[in-house]
Design a protein around this motif. Sequence first.
Motif, PDB file in Angstrom:
ATOM      1  N   ARG A 135       8.017   3.380  -3.246  1.00  0.00           N
ATOM      2  CA  ARG A 135       7.917   2.640  -4.516  1.00  0.00           C
ATOM      3  C   ARG A 135       7.447   1.214  -4.294  1.00  0.00           C
ATOM      4  NH1 ARG A 135      11.559  -0.805  -6.515  1.00  0.00           N
ATOM      5  NH2 ARG A 135      13.233   0.006  -5.187  1.00  0.00           N
ATOM      6  N   ARG A 136       8.059   0.517  -3.316  1.00  0.00           N
ATOM      7  CA  ARG A 136       7.700  -0.888  -3.111  1.00  0.00           C
ATOM      8  C   ARG A 136       6.306  -1.030  -2.503  1.00  0.00           C
ATOM      9  NH1 ARG A 136       7.895  -4.456  -5.530  1.00  0.00           N
ATOM     10  NH2 ARG A 136       8.143  -6.145  -4.012  1.00  0.00           N
ATOM     11  N   LEU A 137       5.887  -0.104  -1.668  1.00  0.00           N
ATOM     12  CA  LEU A 137       4.507  -0.151  -1.171  1.00  0.00           C
ATOM     13  C   LEU A 137       3.537  -0.103  -2.342  1.00  0.00           C
ATOM     14  CD1 LEU A 137       4.632   2.257   1.918  1.00  0.00           C
ATOM     15  CD2 LEU A 137       4.234  -0.213   1.990  1.00  0.00           C
ATOM     16  N   VAL A 182       9.971  -3.536   3.997  1.00  0.00           N
ATOM     17  CA  VAL A 182       8.623  -3.176   3.536  1.00  0.00           C
ATOM     18  C   VAL A 182       7.592  -4.098   4.173  1.00  0.00           C
ATOM     19  CG1 VAL A 182       7.111  -2.994   1.517  1.00  0.00           C
ATOM     20  CG2 VAL A 182       9.475  -2.226   1.370  1.00  0.00           C
ATOM     21  N   GLU A 183       7.885  -5.381   4.251  1.00  0.00           N
ATOM     22  CA  GLU A 183       6.968  -6.314   4.902  1.00  0.00           C
ATOM     23  C   GLU A 183       6.735  -5.929   6.358  1.00  0.00           C
ATOM     24  OE1 GLU A 183       8.785 -10.093   4.340  1.00  0.00           O
ATOM     25  OE2 GLU A 183       8.380 -10.158   2.179  1.00  0.00           O
ATOM     26  N   ARG A 184       7.801  -5.521   7.028  1.00  0.00           N
ATOM     27  CA  ARG A 184       7.683  -5.099   8.426  1.00  0.00           C
ATOM     28  C   ARG A 184       6.806  -3.856   8.550  1.00  0.00           C
ATOM     29  NH1 ARG A 184      12.540  -5.968   9.258  1.00  0.00           N
ATOM     30  NH2 ARG A 184      13.549  -3.923   9.209  1.00  0.00           N
ATOM     31  N   MET A 185       7.004  -2.907   7.640  1.00  0.00           N
ATOM     32  CA  MET A 185       6.203  -1.687   7.696  1.00  0.00           C
ATOM     33  C   MET A 185       4.741  -1.975   7.372  1.00  0.00           C
ATOM     34  SD  MET A 185       8.204   0.595   8.778  1.00  0.00           S
ATOM     35  CE  MET A 185       6.984   1.887   8.639  1.00  0.00           C
ATOM     36  N   GLU A 186       4.485  -2.845   6.430  1.00  0.00           N
ATOM     37  CA  GLU A 186       3.093  -3.209   6.127  1.00  0.00           C
ATOM     38  C   GLU A 186       2.408  -3.821   7.342  1.00  0.00           C
ATOM     39  OE1 GLU A 186       3.163  -4.094   1.309  1.00  0.00           O
ATOM     40  OE2 GLU A 186       3.520  -5.734   2.727  1.00  0.00           O
ATOM     41  N   SER A 187       3.137  -4.629   8.102  1.00  0.00           N
ATOM     42  CA  SER A 187       2.566  -5.216   9.319  1.00  0.00           C
ATOM     43  C   SER A 187       2.229  -4.136  10.338  1.00  0.00           C
ATOM     44  CB  SER A 187       3.535  -6.230   9.926  1.00  0.00           C
ATOM     45  OG  SER A 187       3.724  -7.331   9.064  1.00  0.00           O
ATOM     46  N   ARG A 239       3.675  -3.419  -4.444  1.00  0.00           N
ATOM     47  CA  ARG A 239       3.116  -4.599  -3.778  1.00  0.00           C
ATOM     48  C   ARG A 239       1.587  -4.524  -3.694  1.00  0.00           C
ATOM     49  NH1 ARG A 239       6.624  -7.622  -0.298  1.00  0.00           N
ATOM     50  NH2 ARG A 239       5.015  -7.639   1.330  1.00  0.00           N
ATOM     51  N   GLY A 240       1.034  -3.321  -3.640  1.00  0.00           N
ATOM     52  CA  GLY A 240      -0.402  -3.160  -3.784  1.00  0.00           C
ATOM     53  C   GLY A 240      -1.252  -3.196  -2.531  1.00  0.00           C
ATOM     54  N   ARG A 241      -0.689  -3.564  -1.384  1.00  0.00           N
ATOM     55  CA  ARG A 241      -1.498  -3.577  -0.160  1.00  0.00           C
ATOM     56  C   ARG A 241      -1.796  -2.167   0.327  1.00  0.00           C
ATOM     57  NH1 ARG A 241       0.763  -7.208   4.516  1.00  0.00           N
ATOM     58  NH2 ARG A 241      -1.134  -6.337   5.460  1.00  0.00           N
ATOM     59  N   PHE A 242      -0.878  -1.246   0.037  1.00  0.00           N
ATOM     60  CA  PHE A 242      -1.037   0.152   0.418  1.00  0.00           C
ATOM     61  C   PHE A 242      -0.660   1.038  -0.764  1.00  0.00           C
ATOM     62  CE2 PHE A 242      -0.428  -2.102   4.374  1.00  0.00           C
ATOM     63  CZ  PHE A 242      -1.334  -1.498   5.230  1.00  0.00           C
ATOM     64  N   ALA A 243      -1.344   2.162  -0.889  1.00  0.00           N
ATOM     65  CA  ALA A 243      -0.928   3.194  -1.829  1.00  0.00           C
ATOM     66  C   ALA A 243       0.041   4.125  -1.108  1.00  0.00           C
ATOM     67  CB  ALA A 243      -2.144   3.969  -2.331  1.00  0.00           C
ATOM     68  N   ALA A 244       0.837   4.862  -1.869  1.00  0.00           N
ATOM     69  CA  ALA A 244       1.829   5.763  -1.271  1.00  0.00           C
ATOM     70  C   ALA A 244       1.883   7.062  -2.051  1.00  0.00           C
ATOM     71  CB  ALA A 244       3.209   5.107  -1.239  1.00  0.00           C
ATOM     72  N   ALA A 245       2.059   8.154  -1.341  1.00  0.00           N
ATOM     73  CA  ALA A 245       2.282   9.463  -1.942  1.00  0.00           C
ATOM     74  C   ALA A 245       3.170  10.253  -0.993  1.00  0.00           C
ATOM     75  CB  ALA A 245       0.961  10.193  -2.192  1.00  0.00           C
ATOM     76  N   MET A 258      -9.692   0.509  -3.662  1.00  0.00           N
ATOM     77  CA  MET A 258      -8.529   1.397  -3.492  1.00  0.00           C
ATOM     78  C   MET A 258      -7.820   1.054  -2.188  1.00  0.00           C
ATOM     79  SD  MET A 258      -6.824   3.956  -4.771  1.00  0.00           S
ATOM     80  CE  MET A 258      -5.644   5.208  -4.263  1.00  0.00           C
ATOM     81  N   PRO A 259      -6.515   0.704  -2.247  1.00  0.00           N
ATOM     82  CA  PRO A 259      -5.803   0.376  -0.997  1.00  0.00           C
ATOM     83  C   PRO A 259      -5.638   1.610  -0.127  1.00  0.00           C
ATOM     84  CG  PRO A 259      -4.288   0.435  -2.862  1.00  0.00           C
ATOM     85  CD  PRO A 259      -5.664   0.563  -3.434  1.00  0.00           C
ATOM     86  N   PRO A 260      -5.482   1.414   1.190  1.00  0.00           N
ATOM     87  CA  PRO A 260      -5.280   2.551   2.090  1.00  0.00           C
ATOM     88  C   PRO A 260      -4.037   3.345   1.705  1.00  0.00           C
ATOM     89  CG  PRO A 260      -5.438   0.473   3.319  1.00  0.00           C
ATOM     90  CD  PRO A 260      -5.432   0.130   1.889  1.00  0.00           C
ATOM     91  N   LEU A 261      -4.149   4.663   1.794  1.00  0.00           N
ATOM     92  CA  LEU A 261      -3.046   5.538   1.402  1.00  0.00           C
ATOM     93  C   LEU A 261      -2.154   5.867   2.587  1.00  0.00           C
ATOM     94  CD1 LEU A 261      -1.586   7.505  -0.558  1.00  0.00           C
ATOM     95  CD2 LEU A 261      -3.279   9.241   0.117  1.00  0.00           C
ATOM     96  N   VAL A 262      -0.859   5.623   2.440  1.00  0.00           N
ATOM     97  CA  VAL A 262       0.149   6.110   3.383  1.00  0.00           C
ATOM     98  C   VAL A 262       0.750   7.366   2.764  1.00  0.00           C
ATOM     99  CG1 VAL A 262       2.291   5.626   4.620  1.00  0.00           C
ATOM    100  CG2 VAL A 262       0.657   3.770   4.175  1.00  0.00           C
TER     101      VAL A 262
END
Length: 376
Positions: free
Chosen positions: A26-28, A358-363, A31-37, A1-5
Motif C-alpha cells: 500500500r505505501r509503495l 518502506v524507505e529502506r525497501m525503496e533504497s 509514495r509513487g516511486r514504485f508500483a506494487a501488485a 509508469m513507475p517500476p513494478l514490484v
Amino acid sequence: MPPLVLFTVGALPSGGTEHMLAGLARRLRERGRFAAAIVNLSGEGALGQSIRATGVPVFDPLGRPSSGRLATHRLDTTWRLRTILRRLRPAILQTTHASADHHGRLAALGLGIPVLVWEQNTKRETKAFRRLSRRRLARRTTLFLAQSPAVERAIRDEVGDVPIRLVGTFIDPARFPPANDPSREAVRSILGAEESDIVVGAAGRLVEQKNFPALLESIAILLPAYPRLRLAIAGSGPLDAALRAEATRLGIEGRVSFLGHRTDLPALYRGFDIFCLSSSFGGYENVALEAMYAGLPCVLSTAAPVSDDVRDEAVKAEPTAAALAAGIRTLLEEPERARDLGTRARAFAEARTLEPYVERMESIYTEVLAPKAAGG
C-alpha cells in the motif's frame, strides 16, 4: 509508469506476515516511486479483498483478480505464474511464504527479473525435493531479505554463503484505533473479563508452533496463587477443539477466553494487562511487536526471533510451561517493573514502524535495479 514490484505469496489470511505485505504494498503505491501488485498463489485468504480496496491489484495464478483456488504444490502453478510475469513484466519479483519462494523463483528463471526472497521464518523446509530446489535456486536469487539475525543464520545454515540483507520488521500504526475507541471497559467485556481480573493476552493461529498448550499450563500453574488471572487467546485454527479440551482437562476453562479469529486485534490490546508470546519456533511474530507498541509488558519466548532484538524491553522465557509461568509471575509480583517494561516496549516498537521500513525497501529496490538503469 513507475517500476513494478510484484509480490508473490502463498495465501492471504489475516496474519502478521500478510499484514506486513499489505502495508508495504500500500505505501509503495501511495509514495509513487514504485508500483506494487500481489499474486496470491492459492487464491485463499480474507485479506485479499481489503488489499484490493487500497488500490493494490491482487491476482490469482490465472492472472485475474483473485477468484478461485489452485493447489500451491502443483507444477502448473509455476507455468501459470510465469505467464503473469511475462504479461506484467515486473521490475522486481519479491517472494514470501515457502510455496511462493519455490514457484516464484522457478517461474522467473530466464526472464531477467531480479528476485528478492523475503524470509521471515526460521523453520526450514522438510520436503527433500524442496530442500534441493532451495539450494539450487539460491544461486539464482538476487538477494535474500532477512527479518532478523536468527532468520539470517537459518538462511546461511540452509543454503550457504548467499547475498543477504538484514531488513528487520515493522508494524503499521494505521492499524491501531484512536485512543479510547473502543474503551478499555468495552474491550474487557469482549474478553469476558471483570475490571479486577488480570488478563494475560495471546494471539496467533491455533497451530503447533504457537505452543498454546504450554501457555495454558502456565496459567494453571499460576491460578492457585493468582485466582483473578485470566487468559485471552485471539486466533483460529485446526487446534481449536484440542486447546479447549486441554483447558478443561487442566480445570481452567472458566478462566480462559478463546476469542476466535479477530480483525480488531490492535483494539483488543488495550484490554490486556500482560502479553505472552509462547511460540516454540517460527517467524519474527509481529504480534509481539504490536503488543509492545500498545505499551504492554511482555513475556517473550526465546524461540521467537523477536527475542534476538529485545534487550531490556521485555521478560524473556524458554517456551516451557514452567518458564512462561515464571516470566508472568515476575510481572505480577513487580508492578513497577511491569510498568517500566511497558514504557520501554512502546519505545522499542515506535522505532520499528512502516514508513522508515518502506524507505529502506525503496533504497534496496533502487540498488537492485541500478545495473539495469546503467545498461548493465
